[in-house]
Design a protein around this motif. Structure first.
Motif, short mmCIF file in Angstrom:
data_model
loop_
_atom_site.label_atom_id
_atom_site.label_comp_id
_atom_site.label_asym_id
_atom_site.label_seq_id
_atom_site.Cartn_x
_atom_site.Cartn_y
_atom_site.Cartn_z
N LEU A 178 0.83 -1.21 0.00
CA LEU A 178 0.00 0.00 0.00
C LEU A 178 0.86 1.26 0.00
O LEU A 178 0.52 2.24 -0.67
CB LEU A 178 -0.95 0.00 1.20
N ALA A 179 1.99 1.23 0.70
CA ALA A 179 2.89 2.39 0.72
C ALA A 179 3.46 2.64 -0.67
O ALA A 179 3.55 3.79 -1.11
CB ALA A 179 4.01 2.16 1.72
N VAL A 180 3.81 1.58 -1.37
CA VAL A 180 4.34 1.73 -2.74
C VAL A 180 3.26 2.28 -3.66
O VAL A 180 3.52 3.16 -4.49
CB VAL A 180 4.89 0.39 -3.28
N PHE A 181 2.03 1.79 -3.52
CA PHE A 181 0.92 2.33 -4.34
C PHE A 181 0.75 3.82 -4.08
O PHE A 181 0.57 4.61 -5.02
CB PHE A 181 -0.39 1.60 -4.04
N ASP A 182 0.81 4.23 -2.82
CA ASP A 182 0.68 5.65 -2.49
C ASP A 182 1.82 6.47 -3.09
O ASP A 182 1.60 7.56 -3.62
CB ASP A 182 0.66 5.86 -0.97
N GLU A 183 3.04 5.95 -3.02
CA GLU A 183 4.20 6.66 -3.57
C GLU A 183 4.07 6.86 -5.08
O GLU A 183 4.52 7.85 -5.62
CB GLU A 183 5.49 5.88 -3.29
N ARG A 184 3.47 5.89 -5.76
CA ARG A 184 3.40 5.94 -7.22
C ARG A 184 2.07 6.47 -7.74
O ARG A 184 1.84 6.48 -8.95
CB ARG A 184 3.65 4.54 -7.77
N SER A 185 1.22 6.96 -6.87
CA SER A 185 -0.12 7.39 -7.29
C SER A 185 -0.11 8.58 -8.24
O SER A 185 -1.05 8.76 -9.00
CB SER A 185 -0.98 7.70 -6.07
N ASP A 186 0.95 9.36 -8.24
CA ASP A 186 1.02 10.53 -9.12
C ASP A 186 1.62 10.21 -10.49
O ASP A 186 1.67 11.08 -11.36
CB ASP A 186 1.83 11.65 -8.46
N GLU A 187 2.08 8.99 -10.69
CA GLU A 187 2.66 8.62 -11.98
C GLU A 187 1.56 8.54 -13.03
O GLU A 187 0.43 8.16 -12.73
CB GLU A 187 3.38 7.27 -11.88
N PRO A 188 1.90 8.89 -14.27
CA PRO A 188 0.88 8.82 -15.32
C PRO A 188 0.48 7.37 -15.61
O PRO A 188 1.29 6.45 -15.48
CB PRO A 188 1.58 9.45 -16.54
N LEU A 189 -0.77 7.18 -15.99
CA LEU A 189 -1.26 5.86 -16.34
C LEU A 189 -0.75 5.46 -17.72
O LEU A 189 -0.59 6.30 -18.60
CB LEU A 189 -2.78 5.83 -16.32
N VAL A 190 -0.51 4.18 -17.90
CA VAL A 190 -0.06 3.66 -19.19
C VAL A 190 -1.10 2.65 -19.64
O VAL A 190 -1.45 1.73 -18.88
CB VAL A 190 1.33 2.98 -19.05
N SER A 191 -1.57 2.78 -20.87
CA SER A 191 -2.57 1.85 -21.37
C SER A 191 -1.91 0.50 -21.67
O SER A 191 -0.69 0.39 -21.79
CB SER A 191 -3.22 2.38 -22.65
N TYR A 192 -2.74 -0.50 -21.80
CA TYR A 192 -2.26 -1.85 -22.11
C TYR A 192 -1.49 -1.83 -23.43
O TYR A 192 -0.40 -2.41 -23.54
CB TYR A 192 -3.44 -2.82 -22.18
N GLU A 193 -2.04 -1.16 -24.43
CA GLU A 193 -1.41 -1.10 -25.75
C GLU A 193 -0.04 -0.42 -25.67
O GLU A 193 0.92 -0.86 -26.30
CB GLU A 193 -2.31 -0.36 -26.75
N GLN A 194 0.04 0.66 -24.89
CA GLN A 194 1.33 1.35 -24.73
C GLN A 194 2.35 0.46 -24.04
O GLN A 194 3.53 0.43 -24.42
CB GLN A 194 1.15 2.64 -23.91
N MET A 195 1.92 -0.29 -23.05
CA MET A 195 2.82 -1.18 -22.33
C MET A 195 3.33 -2.28 -23.24
O MET A 195 4.52 -2.60 -23.25
CB MET A 195 2.14 -1.77 -21.11
#
Length: 77
Positions: free
Chosen positions: A50-67
């Protein structure tokens, strides 16, 4: 001052109960102590996640296709 404990009733699979009893005898620890330690470990892992999720919550989302495209470019797939 002694730590206050809460009493709970749990239902264990008979095989798990037997293994827990054997572990308690082998280690000279109570079944409660073994269960408490296992729960602390499991909940600590969740807290770290949960701490890692909170730390990374501001990162931009990447779509499946982009990944998939990125993984192909990196030669991973």
């Amino acid at each position: 001052m002694a730590t206050l404990s809460k009493r709970s009733t749990i239902y264990l699979d008979p095989t798990l109960h037997h293994a827990l009893r054997l572990k308690a005898l082998e280690t000279s620890c109570s079944m409660s102590k073994i269960i408490n330690e296992a729960l602390r470990e499991a909940l600590a892992e969740d807290a770290k996640d949960l701490a890692v999720f909170d730390e990374r919550s501001d990162e931009p989302l990447v779509s499946y296709e982009q990944m998939v495209k990125r993984l192909k470019q990196d030669g991973r797939i």
